[in-house]
Write a protein that holds these residues in place. Sequence first.
Motif, mmCIF file in Angstrom:
data_model
loop_
_atom_site.group_PDB
_atom_site.id
_atom_site.type_symbol
_atom_site.label_atom_id
_atom_site.label_comp_id
_atom_site.label_asym_id
_atom_site.label_seq_id
_atom_site.Cartn_x
_atom_site.Cartn_y
_atom_site.Cartn_z
ATOM 1 N N GLY A 79 0.840 -1.198 0.000
ATOM 2 C CA GLY A 79 0.000 0.000 0.000
ATOM 3 C C GLY A 79 0.873 1.245 0.000
ATOM 4 O O GLY A 79 1.788 1.369 -0.812
ATOM 5 N N ASN A 80 0.616 2.147 0.948
ATOM 6 C CA ASN A 80 1.390 3.388 1.060
ATOM 7 C C ASN A 80 2.544 3.270 2.041
ATOM 8 O O ASN A 80 3.164 4.275 2.384
ATOM 9 C CB ASN A 80 0.479 4.543 1.487
ATOM 10 N N GLN A 137 -1.156 -7.607 4.648
ATOM 11 C CA GLN A 137 -2.172 -7.023 3.779
ATOM 12 C C GLN A 137 -3.576 -7.185 4.361
ATOM 13 O O GLN A 137 -4.426 -6.313 4.198
ATOM 14 C CB GLN A 137 -2.107 -7.642 2.387
#
Length: 166
Positions: A79-80, A137
């Motif tokens: 993700g980020n 995740q």
Amino acid sequence: APGIAATNRVRTVLFECLFNHLADERVESLFTILGFEHDFDCYAIAGYPARSAARTAKEIEKIVADFGGVCLTAKRPIGNSTAVVALIRPVGAATPEIICNTIAPSFAADRPIALGPQRTGADGAMRSIQATLYCLQAAPALAATVPVTHRRRPARTCVDRRRGRP
């Protein structure tokens, strides 16, 4: 030094292979170059660094070596954020439970840590790493369903996927 740069390139290629589900004879050769025997046992631990990814990787490698184990680390974007993934050979006292709890302070206190199953060889390394990445995740979805308890410090556990329990 040229030797260190070459070793770092091999490590980078190795982890890119493992991150992308590759574990064939070419990956076994990369492990051999890095000193891992053909049928080595290993497990993975992944989490988000408390400080920088480079510092976290260095701390983990030192702790594992202090316990007699062998460790390779890499960064992986999720993700980020960027996770640090450690692949550890359980030599000496470097058992999954001891290492996971000892390196926990190197990871962010408010983020999950994932402990993959202990496996053998290149295929086992890939599967253990993939298990930790899947856990990281999935963790935000799990956190959204678990009621918040008020504590001074967030509760943290290393999930032992071999036994399916913390």
